[in-house]
Write an enzyme that holds these catalytic residues in place. Structure first.
Site, PDB file in Angstrom:
ATOM      1  N   HIS A   1      -1.140  -3.188  -1.681  1.00 34.53           N
ATOM      2  CA  HIS A   1      -1.079  -2.148  -2.716  1.00 34.53           C
ATOM      3  C   HIS A   1      -0.453  -2.746  -3.981  1.00 34.53           C
ATOM      4  O   HIS A   1       0.564  -3.442  -3.887  1.00 34.53           O
ATOM      5  CB  HIS A   1      -0.220  -0.980  -2.190  1.00 34.53           C
ATOM      6  CG  HIS A   1       0.134   0.031  -3.229  1.00 34.53           C
ATOM      7  ND1 HIS A   1       1.440   0.347  -3.538  1.00 34.53           N
ATOM      8  CD2 HIS A   1      -0.641   0.803  -4.029  1.00 34.53           C
ATOM      9  CE1 HIS A   1       1.449   1.277  -4.479  1.00 34.53           C
ATOM     10  NE2 HIS A   1       0.203   1.566  -4.802  1.00 34.53           N
TER      11      HIS A   1
ATOM     12  N   HIS B   1       1.581  -2.740 -13.764  1.00 36.14           N
ATOM     13  CA  HIS B   1       2.121  -1.637 -12.966  1.00 36.14           C
ATOM     14  C   HIS B   1       3.469  -1.284 -13.580  1.00 36.14           C
ATOM     15  O   HIS B   1       4.510  -1.759 -13.134  1.00 36.14           O
ATOM     16  CB  HIS B   1       2.285  -2.026 -11.491  1.00 36.14           C
ATOM     17  CG  HIS B   1       2.675  -0.863 -10.618  1.00 36.14           C
ATOM     18  ND1 HIS B   1       3.601  -0.961  -9.616  1.00 36.14           N
ATOM     19  CD2 HIS B   1       2.263   0.436 -10.634  1.00 36.14           C
ATOM     20  CE1 HIS B   1       3.747   0.236  -9.037  1.00 36.14           C
ATOM     21  NE2 HIS B   1       2.946   1.091  -9.644  1.00 36.14           N
TER      22      HIS B   1
END
Length: 316
Positions: A37, A114
């Site tokens: 992830h 991110h």
């Protein structure tokens, strides 16, 4: 020095090529494949501006408190410790990729993102390609599922880059049920790219995002997570696609506030990973079963081995 569980290292570098002929003839959508992830988040740049994927309040805090808030953000942005090469050696074969241009920067360069910016996408793809050159019977899924601050020129640049870096390794779009490891080996394909943006629609080498749904539970509660994952698995057979089971917990704002200094790994992930792995161990691949499973910090448990070993359940 930190100890890593067995299986982290080069021991899974060739797991696909070691599968029995019975498994390599099965559709890839029926096999169990370990994924990560936010796969690229093993390095983030605390000196770069906060990413355009963040809410206005986060951008404000980052500007107001600069370095302190960036350090905190880093603890909540990083979901992996291993580089692409280390993840591949450990057996990870699916990469969850989020990308962005850098606001204020001229040109069309694209970076992983991110919360904070990561490496240039080109550098990450080159690392993956080097591994594939050395392991001719291994394949990877690259899932470009979030694009930020990108105009058509950025998408064109990225789509061209994928073709430049991987060349004939890119698997052309086909019927999902017909994609087996045997088929990939026969055609010397090693990369299936999913692109969740209409700009890639005319390219026969870039698969549409709907061929790889990854339903997201968006919860901090493991019970709710497992209920969600089981419900979405029950619906996957009719999709005619690959399927990603996101075995991850997502922090809420209040989670981050409570665990501000500790960060994602220490506050949320480490204490819940064993129960998540126990759930993974009870799964079975196949028509209605799991396919790709993603985790945070893939080296903290014996995640990759656990997922790979589920494929033994498909053998007669």
């Amino acid at each position: 020095m930190k100890t890593r569980p067995t299986g982290i290292g080069a021991s899974n570098a060739n797991w696909m090529s070691s599968l029995s002929p019975e498994l390599t003839a099965m559709p890839l959508k029926h096999l169990a494949v370990p994924g990560s992830h936010d796969s690229f988040s093993f390095w983030v740049d605390v000196k770069a501006p906060v990413g355009p994927d963040q809410k206005a309040i986060v951008k404000y805090l980052a500007t107001a408190f600069r370095f302190v808030s960036k350090k905190v953000m880093k603890k909540w942005s990083m979901t992996q410790n291993l580089t692409f090469k280390e993840q591949l050696d450990a057996g990870i074969r699916y990469f969850d990729l989020r990308v962005s241009s850098k606001p204020g920067e001229s040109g069309t360069e694209i970076y992983f993102i991110h919360g904070l910016f990561g490496h240039k996408v080109r550098d990450g793809l080159s690392d993956i390609n080097s591994f594939l050159d050395a392991h001719g019977k291994e394949m990877v899924f690259l899932d470009f599922n979030h694009h930020y601050a990108m105009g058509m020129e950025h998408h064109t640049y990225l789509i061209n880059m994928l073709q430049e870096v991987f060349g004939p390794k890119l698997c052309k779009i086909g019927v999902v049920e017909e994609i087996t490891l045997d088929y990939l080996w026969e055609n010397k394909y090693q990369v299936i790219v999913f692109y969740h943006h209409p700009s890639a629609e005319s390219c026969p080498l870039i698969w549409p995002g709907n061929k790889c749904p990854a339903p997201w539970a968006n919860t901090t509660d493991t019970t709710k997570l497992f209920q969600f994952l089981e419900t979405t698995l029950g619906e996957r057979a009719k999709m005619g696609s690959f399927h990603v089971t996101q075995a991850i917990l997502t922090p809420r704002v209040k989670t981050i506030v409570k665990g501000l200094v500790k960060g994602l790994r220490n506050y949320l992930v480490e204490r819940n990973l064993p129960i998540i792995l126990t759930w993974v161990e009870t799964q079975k691949p196949g028509v209605d079963g799991i396919n790709i499973i993603t985790s945070d910090f893939v080296e903290l448990t014996d995640f990759a081995n656990t997922v790979i070993n589920l494929n033994n359940l498909l053998l007669n």
